[in-house]
Scaffold this motif. Sequence first.
Motif, PDB file in Angstrom:
ATOM      1  N   CYS A  13       1.053  -1.042  -0.391  1.00  0.00           N
ATOM      2  CA  CYS A  13      -0.217   0.632   0.220  1.00  0.00           C
ATOM      3  C   CYS A  13       0.654   0.830  -0.121  1.00  0.00           C
ATOM      4  CB  CYS A  13      -0.764   0.042   1.380  1.00  0.00           C
ATOM      5  SG  CYS A  13      -1.433   1.284   1.346  1.00  0.00           S
TER       6      CYS A  13
ATOM      7  N   CYS B  59       0.181   2.564   3.562  1.00  0.00           N
ATOM      8  CA  CYS B  59       0.697   1.483   4.984  1.00  0.00           C
ATOM      9  C   CYS B  59       1.216   0.780   4.580  1.00  0.00           C
ATOM     10  CB  CYS B  59      -0.648   1.372   5.837  1.00  0.00           C
ATOM     11  SG  CYS B  59      -1.483   0.393   4.924  1.00  0.00           S
TER      12      CYS B  59
ATOM     13  N   SER C 248       0.708  -2.036   4.041  1.00  0.00           N
ATOM     14  CA  SER C 248       0.430  -3.279   4.214  1.00  0.00           C
ATOM     15  C   SER C 248       0.638  -3.990   2.650  1.00  0.00           C
ATOM     16  CB  SER C 248      -1.257  -3.101   4.403  1.00  0.00           C
ATOM     17  OG  SER C 248      -1.875  -4.427   4.194  1.00  0.00           O
TER      18      SER C 248
ATOM     19  N   CYS D  78      -6.331  -1.254  -0.873  1.00  0.00           N
ATOM     20  CA  CYS D  78      -6.007  -1.667   0.322  1.00  0.00           C
ATOM     21  C   CYS D  78      -6.372  -1.642   1.465  1.00  0.00           C
ATOM     22  CB  CYS D  78      -4.703  -0.758   1.098  1.00  0.00           C
ATOM     23  SG  CYS D  78      -3.784  -0.738   2.780  1.00  0.00           S
TER      24      CYS D  78
ATOM     25  N   CYS E 234      -6.649  -0.280   4.853  1.00  0.00           N
ATOM     26  CA  CYS E 234      -6.177   1.196   4.794  1.00  0.00           C
ATOM     27  C   CYS E 234      -7.260   1.506   3.828  1.00  0.00           C
ATOM     28  CB  CYS E 234      -4.930   1.893   5.149  1.00  0.00           C
ATOM     29  SG  CYS E 234      -4.534   2.634   3.933  1.00  0.00           S
TER      30      CYS E 234
ATOM     31  N   CYS F 133      -7.473   2.396   1.088  1.00  0.00           N
ATOM     32  CA  CYS F 133      -6.652   3.994   0.545  1.00  0.00           C
ATOM     33  C   CYS F 133      -5.990   2.968  -0.938  1.00  0.00           C
ATOM     34  CB  CYS F 133      -4.590   3.725   0.670  1.00  0.00           C
ATOM     35  SG  CYS F 133      -4.055   4.477  -1.002  1.00  0.00           S
TER      36      CYS F 133
HETATM   37 ZN   LIG Z   1      -3.316   0.690   3.510  1.00  0.00          ZN
END
Ligand SMILES: [Zn+2]
Length: 303
Positions: free
Chosen positions: A217, A220, A222, A236, A239, A241
Amino acid sequence: MAYKPRVETGELLILRILNKRMNLTTEEQLHYKNKEKGFEGEVEFDLLTEKLQCECFILNDLLLEVNNSKFQIDTTFIFQETIYPCEIKNYEGDFIFKPDRLERISGKDYKNPLDQLKRTKFMLRQLLQNLGYNIPIEGTVVFINPEFTLYQAPLNEPIVYHSQLNQFMKKLDMQPSKLTSRHKKLADKLVSLHQIESPYRRLPPYKYTQMRKGMTCITCNSFKITVPTGARKVVCDDCGCEEGFESAVLRNVEEIKLLFPDKKITTNLVFEWCGVVGSKKTIKKFLMKNYRSNGKKKYTYYI
Ligand SMILES: [Zn+2]
């Protein structure tokens, strides 16, 4: 606005990727976090210096050399009458001032940044003399973190604490300063002398096979990224996003290029690096659109 803006060093950019894609040792992780924290502090200082109204050139992050020795300055102001290097420290916690070091109450010793500032001023003076400038050098150490306390520090040292930042900015703004072409020439000269160090010398060892594959991501970091069927974006799961699929692929290509500058960028390599998301056909399309292709058919690679 800064005459020379600040950008992350190659070392920090690579450490960020390594931190998410491999297991760094505790020591390596600490080194990475210190770098990240130092950069954060500098960026925070930039937010304040950007608001200065007075006439001055602001040069962020200079790595200079004089008489075969390198020295680095976090922020340099050029005013009419003075040149003003700043050493920014984002230390956090309680420290005791000792003449030769800063001692953390919890134990660890740090170099005294005033010594660093002294060295910077000494080197800068020599460099300016070599360039034919005889301009007074001031300078200060800025402790940018609001949760930093320094016990037993002498009063007459050039130190600015977090609580004094506004006052310090006001003081800089009050400097009567009129810049001329000679100041601009000096600013341009210092920027042209800035050196970019190869990031690869000080990094922990790493291999392509060690790297965790998969898209991450943009916000973040991830790895829980999904590509909704038919959509031109990645999402994502952690989060929420969203990022365009093409921009996400290109971001990953840049990661490979930064980490492995000698590797040939092929569709298969990018497909594997991105964790086998999307289709090879789409990835190939993005590569063809954004890079120059070399070689033929299955030997095609992109630069
Ligand atoms: Zn994220």
